[in-house]
Design a protein around this motif. Structure first.
Motif, short mmCIF file in Angstrom:
data_model
loop_
_atom_site.label_atom_id
_atom_site.label_comp_id
_atom_site.label_asym_id
_atom_site.label_seq_id
_atom_site.Cartn_x
_atom_site.Cartn_y
_atom_site.Cartn_z
N THR A 1 0.80 -1.24 0.00
CA THR A 1 0.00 0.00 0.00
C THR A 1 0.84 1.29 0.00
O THR A 1 0.32 2.35 -0.30
N VAL A 2 2.11 1.16 0.37
CA VAL A 2 2.93 2.37 0.44
C VAL A 2 4.15 2.29 -0.48
O VAL A 2 4.32 3.11 -1.39
N ALA A 3 4.98 1.28 -0.26
CA ALA A 3 6.27 1.24 -0.95
C ALA A 3 6.11 1.06 -2.47
O ALA A 3 6.68 1.84 -3.25
N ILE A 4 5.34 0.08 -2.88
CA ILE A 4 5.18 -0.15 -4.33
C ILE A 4 4.44 1.02 -5.00
O ILE A 4 4.89 1.49 -6.06
N PRO A 5 3.33 1.51 -4.42
CA PRO A 5 2.68 2.67 -5.05
C PRO A 5 3.60 3.89 -5.22
O PRO A 5 3.43 4.65 -6.18
N LYS A 6 4.57 4.05 -4.33
CA LYS A 6 5.53 5.16 -4.51
C LYS A 6 6.31 5.01 -5.81
O LYS A 6 6.58 5.99 -6.50
N PHE A 7 6.69 3.78 -6.11
CA PHE A 7 7.39 3.55 -7.39
C PHE A 7 6.45 3.78 -8.58
O PHE A 7 6.85 4.35 -9.59
N PHE A 8 5.20 3.33 -8.44
CA PHE A 8 4.23 3.56 -9.51
C PHE A 8 4.10 5.06 -9.79
O PHE A 8 4.09 5.51 -10.94
N ALA A 9 4.00 5.83 -8.72
CA ALA A 9 3.86 7.28 -8.87
C ALA A 9 5.11 7.88 -9.52
O ALA A 9 5.02 8.79 -10.36
N ALA A 10 6.27 7.36 -9.13
CA ALA A 10 7.53 7.87 -9.71
C ALA A 10 7.61 7.53 -11.20
O ALA A 10 8.01 8.37 -12.01
N TRP A 11 7.22 6.32 -11.56
CA TRP A 11 7.24 5.95 -12.99
C TRP A 11 6.24 6.80 -13.78
O TRP A 11 6.52 7.22 -14.89
N GLU A 12 5.06 7.03 -13.17
CA GLU A 12 4.05 7.86 -13.83
C GLU A 12 4.61 9.27 -14.10
O GLU A 12 4.43 9.82 -15.19
N LYS A 13 5.32 9.80 -13.11
CA LYS A 13 5.89 11.13 -13.26
C LYS A 13 6.93 11.14 -14.39
O LYS A 13 6.95 12.05 -15.22
N LEU A 14 7.78 10.13 -14.41
CA LEU A 14 8.80 10.05 -15.47
C LEU A 14 8.14 9.90 -16.84
O LEU A 14 8.55 10.52 -17.82
N LEU A 15 7.09 9.09 -16.90
CA LEU A 15 6.37 8.91 -18.17
C LEU A 15 5.72 10.22 -18.60
O LEU A 15 5.64 10.53 -19.80
N SER A 16 5.25 10.98 -17.63
CA SER A 16 4.58 12.25 -17.94
C SER A 16 5.57 13.27 -18.52
O SER A 16 5.17 14.21 -19.21
N GLN A 17 6.85 13.07 -18.23
CA GLN A 17 7.88 13.97 -18.77
C GLN A 17 8.27 13.60 -20.20
O GLN A 17 9.02 14.32 -20.86
N SER A 18 7.76 12.47 -20.65
CA SER A 18 8.06 12.02 -22.02
C SER A 18 6.94 12.47 -22.95
O SER A 18 5.78 12.52 -22.55
N SER A 19 7.30 12.78 -24.18
CA SER A 19 6.27 13.23 -25.12
C SER A 19 5.59 12.04 -25.81
O SER A 19 4.65 12.21 -26.58
N THR A 20 6.09 10.86 -25.55
CA THR A 20 5.49 9.66 -26.15
C THR A 20 4.90 8.80 -25.04
O THR A 20 4.95 9.16 -23.87
N LYS A 21 4.38 7.64 -25.41
CA LYS A 21 3.85 6.75 -24.36
C LYS A 21 4.93 5.93 -23.70
O LYS A 21 4.66 5.19 -22.76
N PHE A 22 6.17 6.05 -24.18
CA PHE A 22 7.28 5.30 -23.62
C PHE A 22 8.15 6.20 -22.73
O PHE A 22 8.04 7.42 -22.80
N PHE A 23 9.04 5.58 -21.95
CA PHE A 23 9.91 6.39 -21.10
C PHE A 23 10.84 7.28 -21.92
O PHE A 23 11.09 8.43 -21.59
N PHE A 24 11.37 6.71 -23.01
CA PHE A 24 12.33 7.46 -23.83
C PHE A 24 12.05 7.22 -25.31
O PHE A 24 11.95 6.06 -25.73
N GLY A 25 11.97 8.30 -26.06
CA GLY A 25 11.84 8.18 -27.50
C GLY A 25 10.54 7.54 -27.93
O GLY A 25 9.61 7.40 -27.14
N ASP A 26 10.49 7.15 -29.20
CA ASP A 26 9.23 6.69 -29.76
C ASP A 26 9.14 5.17 -29.91
O ASP A 26 8.36 4.66 -30.70
N SER A 27 9.98 4.47 -29.14
CA SER A 27 9.84 3.02 -29.17
C SER A 27 10.21 2.43 -27.81
O SER A 27 10.74 3.13 -26.94
#
Lengths: 200, 200
Positions: free
Chosen positions: A119-145
């Motif tokens: 309920t705490v530790a794993i959701p923190k990572f989910f939130a962090a990944w969501e934030k990193l994904l939100s900084q990408s202009s594509t649906k991936f973490f980096f670039g268009d693939s």
């Protein structure tokens, strides 16, 4: 034939990230499994540990994360330059953190600790990944693939869900879309649906 | 000025491998230490964890092992090609295994387990490193100069020795020579002798 072998115990464990990565890449591999490490495999494991990986280029290779990075680099999904490689590696390492979190909590067996991880530790990572994904202009973490970062995040979320840590991605729209995208790739969908149950 | 910063708690812990690596490379860095992670640092740590690393090229970077590999790649000691990179990474990961072994045993505090780590588990890695060094025609793991593999092995042996796991390298002549060689490099010798005591 690519001459690729992955050898590990008959379960998901540390080898599954390698299997999922090769599956995504459509690399055929010999999926060797055992109850105890056979002597002929152990002789090739420098540190007495599996997973063991082999191909005609690298020969023998051990250590899960080194195997994963080698495969990712070989098939050009480890990042396009030094900086992108580092950022992808950082996300990869965060998925290893989540793997270790769920593994340690299950090993310890303390219910309050398991609840905290879920309920705490794993959701923190989910939130962090969501934030990193939100900084990408594509649906991936980096670039268009897809890169190793995307595959690794997909893998670990599915993995921990099987072992007591089913955390919904719905509150994290970009993460949710990424996981659904990778999960619906034909080779991945086929592999996951055919995967037999494992206790580890 | 290189604009390099390493930020971590005021101890060795997970950051020391980064500090030792930068010291070996003669890269000046700002060695930021704290009792609690300051808000302005935490804001730049994607996963809420330190060590935190920064330079003008990569910007912010977290995850110890990703930071180490980035630095090693940047300064050309991560391996000359895909295969050597993988082999060096594998040895690096084995040093992380040893780090985790000593950390977990101390955390658990069970004396029998600590004894097993000291007399069985760690010596197995020493023997494995000796074997790998014996396969090299030089005193280093790969080629005729120091790579991340050499530095990481040196670092972890010195590290665990400080926290209850002093295992002699004398029975492993090539390993012993390697550790002595790196330990006597001026920048390393100076750094180690000036290093203040740490409880972690």
């Amino acid at each position: 034939m690519t001459g690729v072998t992955v050898a590990y115990f008959d379960g998901l464990g540390k080898a599954e990230v390698i299997r999922v990565l090769l599956t995504y890449l459509n690399v055929e591999f010999k999926d060797v499994r055992f109850e105890e490490i056979p002597d002929e495999i152990r002789a090739k494991c420098s540190f007495g540990q599996v997973p063991y990986y082999e191909d005609s280029e690298v020969g023998s290779l051990v250590e899960t994360n080194a195997i994963v990075r080698y495969i990712a680099a070989k098939y050009n999904i480890a990042g396009k330059d030094l900086v992108e490689k580092a950022k992808i590696d950082s996300i990869y390492e965060s998925t290893d953190d989540v793997h270790v979190l769920h593994y340690q909590a299950n090993k310890k067996g303390d219910e309050a600790e398991k609840e905290r991880v879920r309920t705490v530790a794993i959701p923190k990572f989910f939130a962090a990944w969501e934030k990193l994904l939100s900084q990408s202009s594509t649906k991936f973490f980096f670039g268009d693939s897809i890169t190793l970062a995307d595959i690794a995040v997909f893998r670990v979320i599915g993995h921990v869900a099987l072992f007591g840590y089913k955390v919904s991605t719905t509150p994290y729209p970009k993460l949710d879309a990424l996981v659904n995208h990778i999960g619906s790739l034909p080779q991945i969908a086929k592999y996951i649906s055919a995967r037999k149950a494992s206790t580890f």
